[in-house]
Design a protein around this motif. Structure first.
Motif, PDB file in Angstrom:
ATOM      1  N   TYR A 163      35.628  38.335  -0.556  1.00 61.81           N
ATOM      2  CA  TYR A 163      36.312  39.627  -0.376  1.00 61.81           C
ATOM      3  C   TYR A 163      35.285  40.743  -0.389  1.00 61.81           C
ATOM      4  CZ  TYR A 163      35.793  39.841  -5.524  1.00 61.81           C
ATOM      5  OH  TYR A 163      35.299  39.821  -6.799  1.00 61.81           O
ATOM      6  N   ASP A 164      35.580  41.827   0.281  1.00 62.99           N
ATOM      7  CA  ASP A 164      34.766  43.039   0.165  1.00 62.99           C
ATOM      8  C   ASP A 164      35.549  44.288   0.555  1.00 62.99           C
ATOM      9  OD1 ASP A 164      34.568  42.637   2.989  1.00 62.99           O
ATOM     10  OD2 ASP A 164      32.619  41.665   2.763  1.00 62.99           O
ATOM     11  N   ARG A 165      35.448  44.703   1.836  1.00 64.29           N
ATOM     12  CA  ARG A 165      35.942  46.037   2.208  1.00 64.29           C
ATOM     13  C   ARG A 165      37.456  46.222   2.081  1.00 64.29           C
ATOM     14  NH1 ARG A 165      31.454  48.557   4.552  1.00 64.29           N
ATOM     15  NH2 ARG A 165      29.914  47.080   5.355  1.00 64.29           N
ATOM     16  N   ASP A 166      38.210  45.141   2.216  1.00 64.36           N
ATOM     17  CA  ASP A 166      39.668  45.306   2.240  1.00 64.36           C
ATOM     18  C   ASP A 166      40.357  44.900   0.942  1.00 64.36           C
ATOM     19  OD1 ASP A 166      39.537  46.170   4.892  1.00 64.36           O
ATOM     20  OD2 ASP A 166      39.417  44.087   5.592  1.00 64.36           O
ATOM     21  N   SER A 167      39.582  44.533  -0.042  1.00 63.19           N
ATOM     22  CA  SER A 167      40.198  44.041  -1.275  1.00 63.19           C
ATOM     23  C   SER A 167      40.678  45.180  -2.171  1.00 63.19           C
ATOM     24  CB  SER A 167      39.183  43.179  -2.035  1.00 63.19           C
ATOM     25  OG  SER A 167      39.750  42.727  -3.248  1.00 63.19           O
ATOM     26  N   GLU A 168      41.858  45.010  -2.725  1.00 63.66           N
ATOM     27  CA  GLU A 168      42.362  45.982  -3.696  1.00 63.66           C
ATOM     28  C   GLU A 168      41.580  45.852  -5.003  1.00 63.66           C
ATOM     29  OE1 GLU A 168      44.618  48.508  -3.743  1.00 63.66           O
ATOM     30  OE2 GLU A 168      44.642  48.268  -1.564  1.00 63.66           O
ATOM     31  N   VAL A 169      41.246  44.630  -5.343  1.00 63.71           N
ATOM     32  CA  VAL A 169      40.488  44.346  -6.566  1.00 63.71           C
ATOM     33  C   VAL A 169      39.008  44.238  -6.203  1.00 63.71           C
ATOM     34  CG1 VAL A 169      40.080  42.636  -8.379  1.00 63.71           C
ATOM     35  CG2 VAL A 169      42.429  43.145  -7.636  1.00 63.71           C
ATOM     36  N   GLY A 170      38.201  45.059  -6.815  1.00 65.39           N
ATOM     37  CA  GLY A 170      36.753  44.968  -6.586  1.00 65.39           C
ATOM     38  C   GLY A 170      36.323  45.285  -5.176  1.00 65.39           C
ATOM     39  N   ARG A 171      36.911  46.310  -4.597  1.00 66.84           N
ATOM     40  CA  ARG A 171      36.547  46.674  -3.216  1.00 66.84           C
ATOM     41  C   ARG A 171      35.064  47.019  -3.114  1.00 66.84           C
ATOM     42  NH1 ARG A 171      40.214  50.879  -0.214  1.00 66.84           N
ATOM     43  NH2 ARG A 171      41.536  49.045  -0.504  1.00 66.84           N
ATOM     44  N   LEU A 172      34.412  46.417  -2.106  1.00 66.45           N
ATOM     45  CA  LEU A 172      32.995  46.691  -1.854  1.00 66.45           C
ATOM     46  C   LEU A 172      32.875  47.198  -0.426  1.00 66.45           C
ATOM     47  CD1 LEU A 172      29.971  46.527  -2.646  1.00 66.45           C
ATOM     48  CD2 LEU A 172      29.994  44.166  -1.807  1.00 66.45           C
ATOM     49  N   ASP A 173      32.742  48.493  -0.285  1.00 64.48           N
ATOM     50  CA  ASP A 173      32.747  49.098   1.051  1.00 64.48           C
ATOM     51  C   ASP A 173      31.615  50.127   1.152  1.00 64.48           C
ATOM     52  OD1 ASP A 173      33.599  49.891   3.580  1.00 64.48           O
ATOM     53  OD2 ASP A 173      35.042  51.341   2.783  1.00 64.48           O
ATOM     54  N   LYS A 174      31.816  51.271   0.526  1.00 69.61           N
ATOM     55  CA  LYS A 174      30.784  52.322   0.579  1.00 69.61           C
ATOM     56  C   LYS A 174      29.480  51.877  -0.077  1.00 69.61           C
ATOM     57  CE  LYS A 174      34.131  56.096   0.480  1.00 69.61           C
ATOM     58  NZ  LYS A 174      34.762  57.106  -0.398  1.00 69.61           N
ATOM     59  N   ALA A 175      29.600  51.174  -1.196  1.00 67.58           N
ATOM     60  CA  ALA A 175      28.391  50.730  -1.904  1.00 67.58           C
ATOM     61  C   ALA A 175      27.630  49.704  -1.069  1.00 67.58           C
ATOM     62  CB  ALA A 175      28.763  50.144  -3.270  1.00 67.58           C
ATOM     63  N   LEU A 176      28.370  48.924  -0.268  1.00 70.36           N
ATOM     64  CA  LEU A 176      27.719  47.931   0.596  1.00 70.36           C
ATOM     65  C   LEU A 176      26.923  48.640   1.689  1.00 70.36           C
ATOM     66  CD1 LEU A 176      27.334  44.936   1.229  1.00 70.36           C
ATOM     67  CD2 LEU A 176      29.469  44.985   2.527  1.00 70.36           C
ATOM     68  N   ASP A 177      27.531  49.675   2.274  1.00 67.51           N
ATOM     69  CA  ASP A 177      26.819  50.451   3.293  1.00 67.51           C
ATOM     70  C   ASP A 177      25.550  51.074   2.714  1.00 67.51           C
ATOM     71  OD1 ASP A 177      28.744  49.889   5.165  1.00 67.51           O
ATOM     72  OD2 ASP A 177      29.889  51.731   4.814  1.00 67.51           O
ATOM     73  N   GLU A 178      25.684  51.659   1.532  1.00 69.60           N
ATOM     74  CA  GLU A 178      24.511  52.302   0.932  1.00 69.60           C
ATOM     75  C   GLU A 178      23.434  51.268   0.578  1.00 69.60           C
ATOM     76  OE1 GLU A 178      25.293  55.187  -2.150  1.00 69.60           O
ATOM     77  OE2 GLU A 178      23.157  55.678  -2.341  1.00 69.60           O
ATOM     78  N   ALA A 179      23.886  50.109   0.096  1.00 65.54           N
ATOM     79  CA  ALA A 179      22.932  49.054  -0.263  1.00 65.54           C
ATOM     80  C   ALA A 179      22.132  48.602   0.959  1.00 65.54           C
ATOM     81  CB  ALA A 179      23.668  47.875  -0.892  1.00 65.54           C
ATOM     82  N   VAL A 180      22.845  48.411   2.068  1.00 66.01           N
ATOM     83  CA  VAL A 180      22.178  47.973   3.298  1.00 66.01           C
ATOM     84  C   VAL A 180      21.211  49.059   3.774  1.00 66.01           C
ATOM     85  CG1 VAL A 180      22.545  47.379   5.720  1.00 66.01           C
ATOM     86  CG2 VAL A 180      24.036  46.398   3.955  1.00 66.01           C
ATOM     87  N   ALA A 181      21.678  50.310   3.736  1.00 64.86           N
ATOM     88  CA  ALA A 181      20.847  51.421   4.212  1.00 64.86           C
ATOM     89  C   ALA A 181      19.596  51.601   3.359  1.00 64.86           C
ATOM     90  CB  ALA A 181      21.665  52.708   4.216  1.00 64.86           C
ATOM     91  N   LYS A 182      19.724  51.346   2.063  1.00 62.04           N
ATOM     92  CA  LYS A 182      18.606  51.644   1.158  1.00 62.04           C
ATOM     93  C   LYS A 182      17.821  50.415   0.708  1.00 62.04           C
ATOM     94  CE  LYS A 182      20.413  56.035  -0.308  1.00 62.04           C
ATOM     95  NZ  LYS A 182      21.045  56.846  -1.364  1.00 62.04           N
ATOM     96  N   GLY A 183      18.214  49.261   1.233  1.00 63.41           N
ATOM     97  CA  GLY A 183      17.451  48.067   0.895  1.00 63.41           C
ATOM     98  C   GLY A 183      17.694  47.542  -0.506  1.00 63.41           C
ATOM     99  N   TRP A 184      18.851  47.865  -1.101  1.00 62.83           N
ATOM    100  CA  TRP A 184      19.195  47.248  -2.375  1.00 62.83           C
ATOM    101  C   TRP A 184      19.492  45.769  -2.119  1.00 62.83           C
ATOM    102  CZ3 TRP A 184      23.418  51.412  -3.919  1.00 62.83           C
ATOM    103  CH2 TRP A 184      22.769  52.648  -4.120  1.00 62.83           C
ATOM    104  N   ILE A 185      19.360  44.976  -3.143  1.00 66.58           N
ATOM    105  CA  ILE A 185      19.560  43.533  -2.977  1.00 66.58           C
ATOM    106  C   ILE A 185      21.060  43.206  -2.989  1.00 66.58           C
ATOM    107  CG2 ILE A 185      19.146  41.262  -4.008  1.00 66.58           C
ATOM    108  CD1 ILE A 185      16.616  42.606  -2.864  1.00 66.58           C
TER     109      ILE A 185
END
Lengths: 340, 340
Positions: free
Chosen positions: B299-321
């Motif tokens: 799950y990630d962008r569409d999950s009600e529980v533990g949604r990972l959307d904006k943070a995923l974009d920022e992680a990809v953009a900034k090279g976070w692991i």
């Protein structure tokens, strides 16, 4: 070759002997007196006995190291609080420093009172006025900026009587107690009515207590982006008062377990000591009683600052240790001055 | 005598060799793989490289041990959060357990919805309804009583899919990471939207994180005397939400210094990672990406529980692991079951 051989053998023997001797002296010295600035007597002995009991593995009072939680009040327990709380002196100094940017303060209380040195008007402003002064001077900047302001102030501001910077006016016997507890695997916390962010600036260097072990009153902060850089802005809003019944609340919130040793000096510490006393197993509750007008100050039941009245009665009734500053402490302040 | 002498010499030699060999093996093994449940690859390597850089004394990225602060989200980062947050399951179970003492709940929302298993009505009650359920079930008892209720529940409640108790459903690779960091003198903290008091019940035993290093959302408590015994009563009032922008606020409040490593898994961790990234010196920002529907959940962008959307974009953009659970983790849960 023979010479070198001898040197090596003799050198080695000498080194081993020296190391052994030093080690023995070191241990013997530590055993003899972990609290050299405390006069010998029942209070010092009570501290040492308690530490020995809770650290004696297999004994009935043994406490495993992670549960060796010790909490200390700051003002009047670890450093001087007379004639006024240090942080209040800081806040008043900040009003003066910020006055040029606030022309309206010339005619607005309680600021006018501070700027004119009008003690009567300041007293009339009451607690509400003081809260306003603290909120105004402790907000409107980032947490990093505040740290720097406090750090700068602490290097220059001097105590009116002792003419030393405030971080010099800590109690040497309490520094020794903190170190002695940590040497026995205690985790030492500060639990103070003073401002958490204010104390964290000097607590690590002065007391050996890292920021995450400093609990105090605190204001609200807000996470903000400033030029794509995240900051925590300090808001003019007191959020938590870590005093009186707030101390057990703060202890539970920040530590999540009950201290086995607690030290305070005023009625604001009464509930912390009650909370500590009510736990199971060996406990140590201590109060610093300011009885030394000559070397420091003498005050208790009638003092506006650091009043010790109800807590003193409870301490006497329950056999908590009441340290008599005049008789129990060989020295009050560290000999070495940080000031030039 | 000669025999004994030989034995002594040979014994000594053997002992020294064995000790040396064991020591060498020990070091070699630790060096080889401090994270055995992580598949080899760039993510595992990034973790190890970071730890080596900040612990290499004299190196440009060296960080002294006291400043090695690491913060971890809990739900979805250290243990399972699907299909529902564990603490919500606990709260709903508490409503059922307390229902006999609250006959009025049969006809009062949102409690009626819980008792009747009416998901639609519960959804209609919205966040306000959930807050009411949490406040009601997490208050009205002392902190000690609450601890016991949680501890009892955790020993019996089972996850609907995995049929294991919740403390078994922690991520083995993350347990190894926590231990690896601590072995390198990091201080590991939990910084979670979950309830602080709830997590503290199991965090020490399950993660090796002591109560004073568990930061979470919390409710108000009140110091009271009950039969001359002091207690902290839990009040039905949420006081602090340790999520999103609340995470840097909580970090500053409880730790007072910035992490150099932070791990999360959802948008609720974005600000914690930003705050960590904005510090000076070497930094590590990590996200657990749930990509393994077979062994856990995807799950990630569409999950009600533990949604990972904006943070995923920022992680990809900034090279976070961004840890890919399916590919990066050899195992998900500890093999050993605590359940009977």
């Amino acid at each position: 070759m023979r010479h070198r051989h001898l040197l090596t053998r003799r050198g080695l023997l000498f080194a081993l002997t020296a190391v052994g001797l030093l080690g023995w002296l070191g241990i013997a010295k530590a055993d003899d007196d972990p609290l050299p600035s405390w006069n010998n007597g029942s209070h010092k002995q009570a501290i040492i006995d308690f530490v020995k009991r809770v650290t004696f593995e297999g004994g009935p009072d043994y406490v495993a190291p992670p549960a060796r939680i010790a909490t200390f009040d700051n003002d009047g327990t670890l450093w001087v609080e007379q004639p006024a709380y240090t942080q209040l002196v800081f806040a008043l100094d900040r009003v003066k420093a910020l006055a040029p940017q606030h022309p309206e303060w010339k005619t607005t209380q309680p600021f006018q009172a501070v700027l004119e040195g009008d003690a009567k008007a300041l007293e009339a402003a009451g607690e509400k006025g003081l809260v306003e002064i603290v909120e105004t001077t402790h907000a409107g900047m980032t947490t990093d900026q505040f740290d720097k302001i406090v750090a700068d102030w602490l290097t220059t501001a001097q105590h009116p009587r002792f003419k030393r910077i405030y971080t010099d006016l800590v109690y040497q016997p309490m520094l020794e107690l903190l170190a002695y507890l940590r040497a026995n695997d205690f985790k030492t916390f500060i639990v103070s009515g003073g401002g958490q962010e204010f104390m964290r600036v000097f607590a690590d260097k002065t007391y050996g207590v890292p920021p995450e072990q400093v609990i105090g009153s605190s204001g609200a902060t807000k996470y903000q982006m400033v030029d794509e850089n995240p900051v925590l802005m300090k808001l003019p809003k007191v959020e938590f008062i870590d005093d009186g019944p707030g101390k057990p609340v703060g202890i539970q919130k920040f530590i999540g377990r009950r201290p086995i040793l607690a030290f305070g000096n005023s009625d604001g510490d009464q509930q912390m000591l009650q909370w500590t006393a009510a736990g199971e197993g060996a406990r140590f509750m201590g109060l610093v009683h300011h009885t030394d007008a000559e070397r420091e100050y003498a005050y208790d039941r009638d003092s506006e600052v650091g009043r010790l009245d109800k807590a003193l009665d409870e301490a006497v009734a329950k056999g908590w240790i009441v340290v008599d500053m005049k008789n129990d402490w060989k020295t009050i302040f560290p000999a070495e001055k940080t000031t030039p």
